[in-house]
Design a protein around this motif. Sequence first.
Motif, PDB file in Angstrom:
ATOM      1  N   CYS A  56       0.832  -1.212   0.000  1.00  0.00           N
ATOM      2  CA  CYS A  56       0.000   0.000   0.000  1.00  0.00           C
ATOM      3  C   CYS A  56       0.862   1.255   0.000  1.00  0.00           C
ATOM      4  N   PHE A  57       1.969   1.223   0.720  1.00  0.00           N
ATOM      5  CA  PHE A  57       2.894   2.351   0.741  1.00  0.00           C
ATOM      6  C   PHE A  57       3.431   2.628  -0.660  1.00  0.00           C
ATOM      7  N   MET A  58       3.775   1.571  -1.382  1.00  0.00           N
ATOM      8  CA  MET A  58       4.313   1.745  -2.732  1.00  0.00           C
ATOM      9  C   MET A  58       3.262   2.354  -3.657  1.00  0.00           C
ATOM     10  N   ALA A  59       2.012   1.913  -3.534  1.00  0.00           N
ATOM     11  CA  ALA A  59       0.940   2.519  -4.323  1.00  0.00           C
ATOM     12  C   ALA A  59       0.774   3.986  -3.934  1.00  0.00           C
ATOM     13  N   GLY A  60       0.916   4.283  -2.656  1.00  0.00           N
ATOM     14  CA  GLY A  60       0.836   5.669  -2.195  1.00  0.00           C
ATOM     15  C   GLY A  60       1.932   6.538  -2.769  1.00  0.00           C
ATOM     16  N   ILE A  79      -3.968   3.819  -7.969  1.00  0.00           N
ATOM     17  CA  ILE A  79      -4.887   3.003  -7.163  1.00  0.00           C
ATOM     18  C   ILE A  79      -5.083   1.608  -7.752  1.00  0.00           C
ATOM     19  N   ALA A  80      -4.572   1.383  -8.951  1.00  0.00           N
ATOM     20  CA  ALA A  80      -4.700   0.066  -9.586  1.00  0.00           C
ATOM     21  C   ALA A  80      -4.135  -1.068  -8.723  1.00  0.00           C
ATOM     22  N   PRO A  81      -2.969  -0.902  -8.076  1.00  0.00           N
ATOM     23  CA  PRO A  81      -2.461  -2.007  -7.253  1.00  0.00           C
ATOM     24  C   PRO A  81      -3.407  -2.390  -6.111  1.00  0.00           C
ATOM     25  N   ILE A  82      -4.036  -1.401  -5.499  1.00  0.00           N
ATOM     26  CA  ILE A  82      -4.936  -1.696  -4.388  1.00  0.00           C
ATOM     27  C   ILE A  82      -6.209  -2.373  -4.909  1.00  0.00           C
ATOM     28  N   PHE A  84      -6.402  -4.176  -7.584  1.00  0.00           N
ATOM     29  CA  PHE A  84      -5.942  -5.524  -7.932  1.00  0.00           C
ATOM     30  C   PHE A  84      -5.978  -6.424  -6.699  1.00  0.00           C
ATOM     31  N   PHE A  85      -5.412  -5.936  -5.599  1.00  0.00           N
ATOM     32  CA  PHE A  85      -5.368  -6.726  -4.376  1.00  0.00           C
ATOM     33  C   PHE A  85      -6.780  -7.060  -3.897  1.00  0.00           C
ATOM     34  N   ILE A  86      -7.631  -6.059  -3.827  1.00  0.00           N
ATOM     35  CA  ILE A  86      -8.994  -6.263  -3.321  1.00  0.00           C
ATOM     36  C   ILE A  86      -9.745  -7.279  -4.176  1.00  0.00           C
ATOM     37  N   VAL A  87      -9.692  -7.112  -5.493  1.00  0.00           N
ATOM     38  CA  VAL A  87     -10.433  -8.003  -6.381  1.00  0.00           C
ATOM     39  C   VAL A  87      -9.974  -9.452  -6.219  1.00  0.00           C
ATOM     40  N   PHE A  88      -8.675  -9.676  -6.263  1.00  0.00           N
ATOM     41  CA  PHE A  88      -8.196 -11.055  -6.205  1.00  0.00           C
ATOM     42  C   PHE A  88      -8.346 -11.657  -4.812  1.00  0.00           C
ATOM     43  N   ALA A  89      -8.188 -10.869  -3.771  1.00  0.00           N
ATOM     44  CA  ALA A  89      -8.386 -11.382  -2.416  1.00  0.00           C
ATOM     45  C   ALA A  89      -9.856 -11.721  -2.178  1.00  0.00           C
ATOM     46  N   VAL A  90     -10.756 -10.867  -2.663  1.00  0.00           N
ATOM     47  CA  VAL A  90     -12.189 -11.121  -2.505  1.00  0.00           C
ATOM     48  C   VAL A  90     -12.591 -12.413  -3.215  1.00  0.00           C
ATOM     49  N   PHE A  91     -11.982 -12.682  -4.360  1.00  0.00           N
ATOM     50  CA  PHE A  91     -12.323 -13.895  -5.101  1.00  0.00           C
ATOM     51  C   PHE A  91     -11.563 -15.121  -4.609  1.00  0.00           C
ATOM     52  N   GLY A  92     -10.907 -14.996  -3.467  1.00  0.00           N
ATOM     53  CA  GLY A  92     -10.347 -16.158  -2.804  1.00  0.00           C
ATOM     54  C   GLY A  92      -8.918 -16.531  -3.136  1.00  0.00           C
ATOM     55  N   MET A  93      -8.233 -15.734  -3.933  1.00  0.00           N
ATOM     56  CA  MET A  93      -6.830 -16.050  -4.193  1.00  0.00           C
ATOM     57  C   MET A  93      -6.050 -15.825  -2.888  1.00  0.00           C
ATOM     58  N   ILE A 101       2.377 -11.505  -6.779  1.00  0.00           N
ATOM     59  CA  ILE A 101       2.082 -10.994  -8.126  1.00  0.00           C
ATOM     60  C   ILE A 101       2.007  -9.475  -8.108  1.00  0.00           C
ATOM     61  N   GLY A 102       1.400  -8.929  -7.067  1.00  0.00           N
ATOM     62  CA  GLY A 102       1.248  -7.482  -6.968  1.00  0.00           C
ATOM     63  C   GLY A 102       2.581  -6.747  -6.938  1.00  0.00           C
ATOM     64  N   PHE A 103       3.545  -7.251  -6.171  1.00  0.00           N
ATOM     65  CA  PHE A 103       4.855  -6.590  -6.120  1.00  0.00           C
ATOM     66  C   PHE A 103       5.534  -6.623  -7.488  1.00  0.00           C
ATOM     67  N   VAL A 104       5.375  -7.723  -8.197  1.00  0.00           N
ATOM     68  CA  VAL A 104       5.953  -7.809  -9.545  1.00  0.00           C
ATOM     69  C   VAL A 104       5.263  -6.806 -10.483  1.00  0.00           C
ATOM     70  N   LEU A 105       3.938  -6.719 -10.376  1.00  0.00           N
ATOM     71  CA  LEU A 105       3.189  -5.814 -11.257  1.00  0.00           C
ATOM     72  C   LEU A 105       3.363  -4.335 -10.893  1.00  0.00           C
ATOM     73  N   LEU A 106       3.835  -4.059  -9.698  1.00  0.00           N
ATOM     74  CA  LEU A 106       4.121  -2.664  -9.338  1.00  0.00           C
ATOM     75  C   LEU A 106       5.286  -2.099 -10.160  1.00  0.00           C
ATOM     76  N   LEU A 107       6.214  -2.965 -10.527  1.00  0.00           N
ATOM     77  CA  LEU A 107       7.403  -2.491 -11.247  1.00  0.00           C
ATOM     78  C   LEU A 107       7.084  -1.779 -12.563  1.00  0.00           C
ATOM     79  N   PRO A 108       6.217  -2.331 -13.415  1.00  0.00           N
ATOM     80  CA  PRO A 108       5.900  -1.585 -14.639  1.00  0.00           C
ATOM     81  C   PRO A 108       5.240  -0.234 -14.347  1.00  0.00           C
ATOM     82  N   LEU A 109       4.442  -0.172 -13.301  1.00  0.00           N
ATOM     83  CA  LEU A 109       3.846   1.126 -12.937  1.00  0.00           C
ATOM     84  C   LEU A 109       4.927   2.097 -12.473  1.00  0.00           C
ATOM     85  N   ASP A 110       5.859   1.610 -11.668  1.00  0.00           N
ATOM     86  CA  ASP A 110       6.981   2.448 -11.254  1.00  0.00           C
ATOM     87  C   ASP A 110       7.728   2.970 -12.479  1.00  0.00           C
ATOM     88  N   TYR A 111       7.913   2.095 -13.440  1.00  0.00           N
ATOM     89  CA  TYR A 111       8.627   2.468 -14.656  1.00  0.00           C
ATOM     90  C   TYR A 111       7.890   3.576 -15.412  1.00  0.00           C
TER      91      TYR A 111
END
Length: 144
Positions: A56-60, A79-82, A84-93, A101-111
Amino acid sequence: MRAIGPRIPGLALLLGVAGLIPFVWGVLVVQTGALLPPGMADPRVAVLAYALMIYCFMAGCLWGFAAKAEWSAGYALSIAPILFFIVFAVFGMPVNFVLLIGFVLLLPLDYVFARSGLAPCWWMKLRLGLTVVVVASLVALVRS
């Protein structure tokens, strides 16, 4: 030997590396059983809670970069990372996989933010190194 890329400010590097301590500690505890504080039931829970805070800090941080330029699309990206987390956690992942997966996907956003000049010139150099350790730690926790 000359360092590659822009120099990471000392305090940013120190705080970034210090932020890895809970991840590495968690792996050591889970793998060896050592360093477990009395009464702690499962160190994985502590590490995953910490990982979620860092995520969450990284998204911030991305939100802050977007605010620097008043970039509307940047706000949405931040807000996409958050979401992402909510959707996949709600669906039981499992949370550990969502964070992995989220930490990996943060990198392209950082870029994207770094390429747009909104992140410091050293940002990606720091993020890549820290993310490698975080992802490796989360993989080690999943596999144990």
